[in-house]
Design a protein around this motif. Structure first.
Motif, PDB file in Angstrom:
ATOM      1  N   MET A 144      -6.628 -16.792 -14.146  1.00 45.32           N
ATOM      2  CA  MET A 144      -6.495 -15.243 -13.576  1.00 45.32           C
ATOM      3  C   MET A 144      -5.832 -14.444 -14.830  1.00 45.32           C
ATOM      4  SD  MET A 144      -7.618 -15.537 -10.579  1.00 45.32           S
ATOM      5  CE  MET A 144      -7.196 -14.361  -9.736  1.00 45.32           C
ATOM      6  N   ASN A 145      -5.619 -13.112 -14.774  1.00 44.88           N
ATOM      7  CA  ASN A 145      -5.536 -12.164 -15.791  1.00 44.88           C
ATOM      8  C   ASN A 145      -3.918 -11.492 -15.624  1.00 44.88           C
ATOM      9  OD1 ASN A 145      -7.970 -12.476 -17.400  1.00 44.88           O
ATOM     10  ND2 ASN A 145      -8.551 -11.285 -15.701  1.00 44.88           N
ATOM     11  N   THR A 146      -3.722 -11.609 -14.323  1.00 44.53           N
ATOM     12  CA  THR A 146      -2.448 -10.602 -14.000  1.00 44.53           C
ATOM     13  C   THR A 146      -1.538 -11.555 -12.981  1.00 44.53           C
ATOM     14  OG1 THR A 146      -3.659  -9.905 -11.793  1.00 44.53           O
ATOM     15  CG2 THR A 146      -3.957  -8.585 -13.693  1.00 44.53           C
ATOM     16  N   PRO A 147      -0.212 -11.273 -13.200  1.00 44.77           N
ATOM     17  CA  PRO A 147       0.778 -11.933 -12.259  1.00 44.77           C
ATOM     18  C   PRO A 147       0.430 -12.026 -10.721  1.00 44.77           C
ATOM     19  CG  PRO A 147       1.654 -10.644 -13.910  1.00 44.77           C
ATOM     20  CD  PRO A 147       0.308 -10.222 -14.030  1.00 44.77           C
ATOM     21  N   MET A 148      -0.131 -10.846 -10.427  1.00 42.16           N
ATOM     22  CA  MET A 148      -0.185 -10.702  -8.921  1.00 42.16           C
ATOM     23  C   MET A 148      -1.444 -11.694  -8.504  1.00 42.16           C
ATOM     24  SD  MET A 148      -0.924  -7.445  -6.003  1.00 42.16           S
ATOM     25  CE  MET A 148       0.858  -7.194  -6.215  1.00 42.16           C
ATOM     26  N   GLY A 149      -2.284 -11.551  -9.328  1.00 38.15           N
ATOM     27  CA  GLY A 149      -3.822 -12.272  -9.245  1.00 38.15           C
ATOM     28  C   GLY A 149      -3.463 -13.884  -9.232  1.00 38.15           C
ATOM     29  N   ASP A 168      -9.934 -10.631 -11.573  1.00 44.91           N
ATOM     30  CA  ASP A 168      -9.013 -11.196 -10.631  1.00 44.91           C
ATOM     31  C   ASP A 168      -9.433 -10.983  -9.218  1.00 44.91           C
ATOM     32  OD1 ASP A 168      -7.758 -12.239 -13.037  1.00 44.91           O
ATOM     33  OD2 ASP A 168      -5.643 -11.322 -12.260  1.00 44.91           O
ATOM     34  N   ALA A 169      -9.915  -9.887  -8.884  1.00 47.62           N
ATOM     35  CA  ALA A 169     -10.176  -9.505  -7.724  1.00 47.62           C
ATOM     36  C   ALA A 169     -11.416 -10.332  -7.047  1.00 47.62           C
ATOM     37  CB  ALA A 169     -10.562  -8.239  -7.460  1.00 47.62           C
ATOM     38  N   ASP A 170     -12.259 -10.227  -7.999  1.00 48.05           N
ATOM     39  CA  ASP A 170     -13.707 -11.064  -7.684  1.00 48.05           C
ATOM     40  C   ASP A 170     -13.526 -12.542  -7.724  1.00 48.05           C
ATOM     41  OD1 ASP A 170     -16.317 -11.110  -7.534  1.00 48.05           O
ATOM     42  OD2 ASP A 170     -16.862 -11.749  -9.597  1.00 48.05           O
ATOM     43  N   ARG A 171     -12.547 -13.092  -8.590  1.00 47.93           N
ATOM     44  CA  ARG A 171     -12.277 -14.336  -8.696  1.00 47.93           C
ATOM     45  C   ARG A 171     -11.652 -14.963  -7.445  1.00 47.93           C
ATOM     46  NH1 ARG A 171     -11.199 -15.289 -15.232  1.00 47.93           N
ATOM     47  NH2 ARG A 171     -13.235 -15.307 -15.727  1.00 47.93           N
ATOM     48  N   LEU A 172     -10.843 -13.967  -6.843  1.00 45.30           N
ATOM     49  CA  LEU A 172     -10.067 -14.268  -5.681  1.00 45.30           C
ATOM     50  C   LEU A 172     -10.880 -14.618  -4.297  1.00 45.30           C
ATOM     51  CD1 LEU A 172      -6.989 -11.784  -5.810  1.00 45.30           C
ATOM     52  CD2 LEU A 172      -6.707 -14.451  -5.633  1.00 45.30           C
ATOM     53  N   ASP A 173     -11.924 -13.870  -4.594  1.00 50.32           N
ATOM     54  CA  ASP A 173     -13.018 -14.135  -3.354  1.00 50.32           C
ATOM     55  C   ASP A 173     -13.749 -15.077  -3.321  1.00 50.32           C
ATOM     56  OD1 ASP A 173     -13.462 -12.293  -1.040  1.00 50.32           O
ATOM     57  OD2 ASP A 173     -15.610 -12.232  -1.707  1.00 50.32           O
ATOM     58  N   ALA A 193      -8.514  -5.302  -5.760  1.00 54.64           N
ATOM     59  CA  ALA A 193      -8.502  -4.748  -6.870  1.00 54.64           C
ATOM     60  C   ALA A 193      -7.613  -3.580  -6.687  1.00 54.64           C
ATOM     61  CB  ALA A 193      -9.712  -4.095  -7.424  1.00 54.64           C
ATOM     62  N   GLN A 194      -7.576  -2.850  -5.852  1.00 57.85           N
ATOM     63  CA  GLN A 194      -6.476  -1.772  -5.352  1.00 57.85           C
ATOM     64  C   GLN A 194      -5.281  -2.210  -5.309  1.00 57.85           C
ATOM     65  OE1 GLN A 194      -7.533   1.671  -5.413  1.00 57.85           O
ATOM     66  NE2 GLN A 194      -9.558   0.918  -5.948  1.00 57.85           N
ATOM     67  N   ARG A 195      -4.904  -3.392  -4.660  1.00 66.55           N
ATOM     68  CA  ARG A 195      -3.886  -4.040  -4.472  1.00 66.55           C
ATOM     69  C   ARG A 195      -3.153  -4.466  -5.910  1.00 66.55           C
ATOM     70  NH1 ARG A 195      -2.850  -9.470  -0.728  1.00 66.55           N
ATOM     71  NH2 ARG A 195      -0.533  -9.636  -1.277  1.00 66.55           N
ATOM     72  N   ILE A 196      -3.999  -5.326  -6.667  1.00 71.62           N
ATOM     73  CA  ILE A 196      -3.813  -5.602  -7.851  1.00 71.62           C
ATOM     74  C   ILE A 196      -3.274  -4.455  -8.844  1.00 71.62           C
ATOM     75  CG2 ILE A 196      -4.309  -6.924 -10.048  1.00 71.62           C
ATOM     76  CD1 ILE A 196      -5.897  -8.813  -7.993  1.00 71.62           C
ATOM     77  N   ALA A 197      -3.921  -3.297  -9.035  1.00 71.06           N
ATOM     78  CA  ALA A 197      -3.677  -2.358  -9.554  1.00 71.06           C
ATOM     79  C   ALA A 197      -2.504  -1.641  -9.297  1.00 71.06           C
ATOM     80  CB  ALA A 197      -5.096  -1.311  -9.587  1.00 71.06           C
ATOM     81  N   GLN A 198      -1.872  -1.762  -8.215  1.00 67.72           N
ATOM     82  CA  GLN A 198      -0.747  -0.978  -7.820  1.00 67.72           C
ATOM     83  C   GLN A 198       0.316  -1.117  -9.009  1.00 67.72           C
ATOM     84  OE1 GLN A 198       0.800  -2.440  -4.197  1.00 67.72           O
ATOM     85  NE2 GLN A 198      -0.785  -1.443  -2.877  1.00 67.72           N
ATOM     86  N   ASP A 199       1.129  -0.027  -9.415  1.00 66.19           N
ATOM     87  CA  ASP A 199       2.220   0.052 -10.278  1.00 66.19           C
ATOM     88  C   ASP A 199       1.626  -0.493 -11.741  1.00 66.19           C
ATOM     89  OD1 ASP A 199       3.835   0.501  -8.222  1.00 66.19           O
ATOM     90  OD2 ASP A 199       4.162  -1.649  -7.857  1.00 66.19           O
ATOM     91  N   GLN A 200       0.293  -0.420 -12.057  1.00 66.48           N
ATOM     92  CA  GLN A 200      -0.206  -0.707 -13.325  1.00 66.48           C
ATOM     93  C   GLN A 200      -0.651   0.688 -14.069  1.00 66.48           C
ATOM     94  OE1 GLN A 200      -1.921  -4.372 -14.637  1.00 66.48           O
ATOM     95  NE2 GLN A 200      -1.826  -5.069 -12.677  1.00 66.48           N
ATOM     96  N   GLU A 201      -0.545   0.745 -15.295  1.00 67.00           N
ATOM     97  CA  GLU A 201      -1.400   2.064 -15.842  1.00 67.00           C
ATOM     98  C   GLU A 201      -2.529   2.036 -16.246  1.00 67.00           C
ATOM     99  OE1 GLU A 201       1.140   3.597 -19.079  1.00 67.00           O
ATOM    100  OE2 GLU A 201       3.255   3.474 -17.952  1.00 67.00           O
ATOM    101  N   VAL A 202      -3.371   2.301 -15.223  1.00 65.74           N
ATOM    102  CA  VAL A 202      -4.849   2.083 -15.352  1.00 65.74           C
ATOM    103  C   VAL A 202      -5.498   3.227 -14.674  1.00 65.74           C
ATOM    104  CG1 VAL A 202      -4.976  -0.578 -15.097  1.00 65.74           C
ATOM    105  CG2 VAL A 202      -4.917   0.961 -13.028  1.00 65.74           C
ATOM    106  N   ASP A 203      -6.828   3.187 -15.182  1.00 64.67           N
ATOM    107  CA  ASP A 203      -7.751   4.362 -14.443  1.00 64.67           C
ATOM    108  C   ASP A 203      -8.180   3.833 -13.137  1.00 64.67           C
ATOM    109  OD1 ASP A 203      -9.821   5.975 -13.912  1.00 64.67           O
ATOM    110  OD2 ASP A 203     -10.336   6.455 -16.184  1.00 64.67           O
TER     111      ASP A 203
END
Length: 220
Positions: free
Chosen positions: A189-194, A125-130, A37-47
């Protein structure tokens, strides 16, 4: 309290709570989801605090280990976060993530009021990757063994049109789970990286299944 302190306290709480958990839903699963999740969140405007807490607490009481009760996990997470003084807005967001992250919820008909946020999409996405790739295969068979399910039965076809309730009650062989969930995740999946990460793991699973069937038939 600083965000780093909140995260440290949450990690300690999750480790303690899940110390006796089934191997596919233990602290190490949480850690992998948290790191992805930390990896996917990089460069995204999120909390990032919400991403961290949502990932760490998403499986604090998986319903499948609590007689299907989906209210326990969100309640435990809410009570814990309140106990360490996390802001109500953050708690509400994290609880909504836990309530909406599960694959089985995607089997229900969509409703207009369904919760959605970028933070949820990242953690999902992070959960589904696992559940994909080598780890996903290991987790599937570990849980299948935990539930005393058959590895494979050629006479039992996968159910490709399950409802949420059918999915929750299924006792099908573990190989069926590949077709009923795991191989469907790449396209959810929801994100390009995911998506990129999922494609590689998806391919690994297809190769594994080919090998499995060849060995099952005695052709290798």
């Amino acid at each position: 309290m600083k965000d780093s302190e909140i995260i440290s306290k949450t990690i300690a709480f999750v480790k303690e709570t899940l110390k006796e958990a089934e191997g596919g839903h233990d602290w190490f699963h949480i850690e992998r989801v948290y790191l992805n999740a930390q990896r996917i969140a990089q460069d995204q405007e999120v909390d990032l605090l919400v991403v961290s807490l949502g990932a760490l607490l998403h499986d604090i009481a998986d319903a499948k280990f609590h007689d299907g009760d989906e209210s326990i996990g969100p309640k435990i997470a809410q009570d814990f976060l309140k106990s360490i003084g996390v802001a109500e807005k953050t708690i509400c967001h994290v609880v909504n993530i836990i309530n909406n992250i599960s694959f089985k919820n995607s089997l229900e008909k969509k409703v207009e009021a369904q919760f959605l946020s970028t933070e949820l999409m990242i953690i999902q996405d992070a959960d589904r990757l696992d559940a994909l790739g080598a780890i996903g295969i290991a987790r599937a068979f570990n849980y299948g063994g935990f539930k005393n399910r058959e590895l494979y039965n050629p006479d039992i076809a996968p159910n490709l049109n399950m409802t949420k309730e059918e999915y929750k009650k299924s006792n099908a062989p573990t190989i069926n789970h590949f077709y009923e969930k795991l191989l469907l995740l790449k396209d959810k999946m929801n994100t390009p990286m995911g998506t990129k990460m999922a494609e590689e793991r998806h391919g690994f699973m297809l190769n594994y299944l080919e090998q499995f069937y060849n060995e099952w038939k005695g052709t290798l």
